[in-house]
Structure formats: structure tokens, C-alpha cells
Write a protein that holds these residues in place. Structure first.
Motif, PDB file in Angstrom:
ATOM      1  N   GLN A  28       0.800  -1.222   0.000  1.00  0.00           N
ATOM      2  CA  GLN A  28       0.000   0.000   0.000  1.00  0.00           C
ATOM      3  C   GLN A  28       0.835   1.275   0.000  1.00  0.00           C
ATOM      4  O   GLN A  28       0.394   2.290  -0.538  1.00  0.00           O
ATOM      5  N   LYS A  29       2.025   1.237   0.626  1.00  0.00           N
ATOM      6  CA  LYS A  29       2.764   2.481   0.834  1.00  0.00           C
ATOM      7  C   LYS A  29       4.219   2.455   0.376  1.00  0.00           C
ATOM      8  O   LYS A  29       4.656   3.347  -0.322  1.00  0.00           O
ATOM      9  N   GLU A  30       4.962   1.447   0.833  1.00  0.00           N
ATOM     10  CA  GLU A  30       6.411   1.563   0.721  1.00  0.00           C
ATOM     11  C   GLU A  30       7.096   0.208   0.529  1.00  0.00           C
ATOM     12  O   GLU A  30       6.692  -0.792   1.102  1.00  0.00           O
ATOM     13  N   LEU A  31       8.155   0.251  -0.242  1.00  0.00           N
ATOM     14  CA  LEU A  31       8.986  -0.922  -0.467  1.00  0.00           C
ATOM     15  C   LEU A  31      10.442  -0.495  -0.338  1.00  0.00           C
ATOM     16  O   LEU A  31      10.874   0.459  -0.993  1.00  0.00           O
ATOM     17  N   ILE A  50       5.449  -4.154  -8.726  1.00  0.00           N
ATOM     18  CA  ILE A  50       5.287  -3.026  -7.802  1.00  0.00           C
ATOM     19  C   ILE A  50       4.102  -2.168  -8.230  1.00  0.00           C
ATOM     20  O   ILE A  50       4.063  -1.688  -9.366  1.00  0.00           O
ATOM     21  N   PRO A  51       3.150  -1.953  -7.322  1.00  0.00           N
ATOM     22  CA  PRO A  51       2.050  -1.039  -7.648  1.00  0.00           C
ATOM     23  C   PRO A  51       2.601   0.371  -7.948  1.00  0.00           C
ATOM     24  O   PRO A  51       3.610   0.783  -7.383  1.00  0.00           O
ATOM     25  N   ILE A  79      16.816   2.875 -14.604  1.00  0.00           N
ATOM     26  CA  ILE A  79      15.504   2.254 -14.389  1.00  0.00           C
ATOM     27  C   ILE A  79      14.847   2.861 -13.151  1.00  0.00           C
ATOM     28  O   ILE A  79      13.661   3.198 -13.174  1.00  0.00           O
ATOM     29  N   CYS A  80      15.604   3.026 -12.101  1.00  0.00           N
ATOM     30  CA  CYS A  80      15.064   3.648 -10.880  1.00  0.00           C
ATOM     31  C   CYS A  80      14.622   5.080 -11.158  1.00  0.00           C
ATOM     32  O   CYS A  80      13.535   5.498 -10.735  1.00  0.00           O
ATOM     33  N   LYS A  81      15.442   5.810 -11.860  1.00  0.00           N
ATOM     34  CA  LYS A  81      15.128   7.205 -12.184  1.00  0.00           C
ATOM     35  C   LYS A  81      13.848   7.291 -13.021  1.00  0.00           C
ATOM     36  O   LYS A  81      12.972   8.128 -12.749  1.00  0.00           O
ATOM     37  N   LYS A  82      13.724   6.419 -14.003  1.00  0.00           N
ATOM     38  CA  LYS A  82      12.531   6.401 -14.859  1.00  0.00           C
ATOM     39  C   LYS A  82      11.263   6.145 -14.038  1.00  0.00           C
ATOM     40  O   LYS A  82      10.207   6.723 -14.303  1.00  0.00           O
ATOM     41  N   ASN A  83      11.376   5.302 -13.012  1.00  0.00           N
ATOM     42  CA  ASN A  83      10.219   4.951 -12.182  1.00  0.00           C
ATOM     43  C   ASN A  83      10.030   5.871 -10.978  1.00  0.00           C
ATOM     44  O   ASN A  83       9.137   5.660 -10.177  1.00  0.00           O
TER      45      ASN A  83
END
Length: 177
Positions: A28-31, A50-51, A79-83
Motif C-alpha cells: 500500500q505504501k512503501e517498499l 510493484i504497484p 531504471i530507478c530514475k525512470k520509475n
């Protein structure tokens, strides 16, 4: 004194991956993902589960030598930056931990790689477990997040330059079977 409120049995690689997928899809919030080594294939697998509205922080060892050797991929930052995920690193890191919504904690030997997560042929033999984290365990993970250096475009470009220079004269050793 350590008290385990709820803990899974030791999970083989396949079951560990299934449980991470199940809990991540329901997040719901954090990963928070802490993995010494991260490869594109592992991050792409995670990306599919990942939602969209989840805050994601990825922490890796991300040492230039590991990237040069192929243990991690430089492109994971992009990839992290794109997301819009935070990507942080600690070059001494060797931990493998996933914290979902501060309510599910996965600890195991699996790196976020194809072999580590068992998403390629001939994977590593890996095991892990899932538990409900205590407040103290969440504090420890938050401490790791706080200690980590956040990747940015400048640092990334410095990595690219260093790797470009080193790759010209670098030959991976080969070993007989």
C-alpha cells in the motif's frame, strides 16, 4: 531478548520469490529493497510487480569494481530514475533484505539478480524467510537507508567515465570446468 512474532519456515528460492511477489503486489505504501548486487533482469522482474503508487527505495552495494565484473548493472540507476524510485548505495553492503509496508520483512541470501531470484536457467541455490518486523528491525533498516548515499546524475556520469576507461583494458578471467 529477541522475540519473533510471526515467521515463515525457511523458504526455497521459488517460494521466497512467490511470497515477495504476493506481498509486493498487495503493498500500500512503501517498499525498501536492500541487495548487494542488482542486475537489470532482477530489477525488471521487480518492476512488474510493484504497484504504481508505492514509494520505492533500492539500496545496493554498487561498487565500480562490481559493475566492471558484471555483478551489478550500471543501468539500474536509469531504471530507478525512470520509475521515480530512490536509488542509494553503500559500497560495503552485503545484506539482502526486503521490507514491505513496514509489515513484512524478507531476509535471505538472494540478491536482486536473475540467478539470485531464480528467474533464469541454472539459478543459485538460495534460501530465505519472511517475518513480521519488530520496531527495532524497522529502525535498523531505516538506519541503513539513512547511511546510504543517494545516486544522482553527477555520480552516475563519474561511474560511466570510470567504467569506460577501465573496460578498455579489462579482461574477465576464464576458468576451466
Amino acid at each position: 531478548m529477541i522475540i519473533f512474532e510471526e515467521r515463515s519456515p525457511i523458504l526455497d528460492q521459488s517460494e521466497y520469490r512467490k511470497q515477495i511477489k504476493k506481498k509486493t503486489i498487495d503493498a500500500q505504501k512503501e517498499l525498501v529493497v536492500i541487495s548487494a548486487f542488482v542486475k537489470i533482469i532482477g530489477l525488471k522482474w521487480l518492476e512488474t510487480i510493484i504497484p504504481k503508487n508505492i514509494k520505492v527505495t533500492l539500496i545496493s552495494r554498487f561498487s565500480p569494481q562490481d559493475i566492471l565484473m558484471g555483478s551489478s548493472d550500471l543501468e539500474i540507476y536509469e531504471i530507478c530514475k525512470k520509475n521515480n524510485w530512490k536509488f542509494k548505495f553503500i559500497t560495503e553492503l552485503h545484506a539482502k533484505v526486503i521490507l514491505i509496508d513496514r509489515s513484512h520483512l524478507f531476509v535471505g541470501s538472494q540478491n536482486l539478480t536473475g540467478k539470485g531470484m531464480g528467474i533464469v536457467c541454472n539459478p543459485n541455490l538460495e534460501y530465505g524467510m519472511m517475518t513480521i518486523p519488530t520496531k527495532e528491525e524497522v529502525k535498523i533498516i531505516n538506519s541503513i537507508v539513512d547511511q546510504s548515499l543517494e545516486m544522482n546524475d553527477y555520480i552516475f556520469e563519474e561511474y560511466e567515465k570510470w567504467l569506460s576507461d577501465k573496460k578498455q583494458n579489462f579482461i574477465l578471467p576464464s576458468f576451466k570446468d
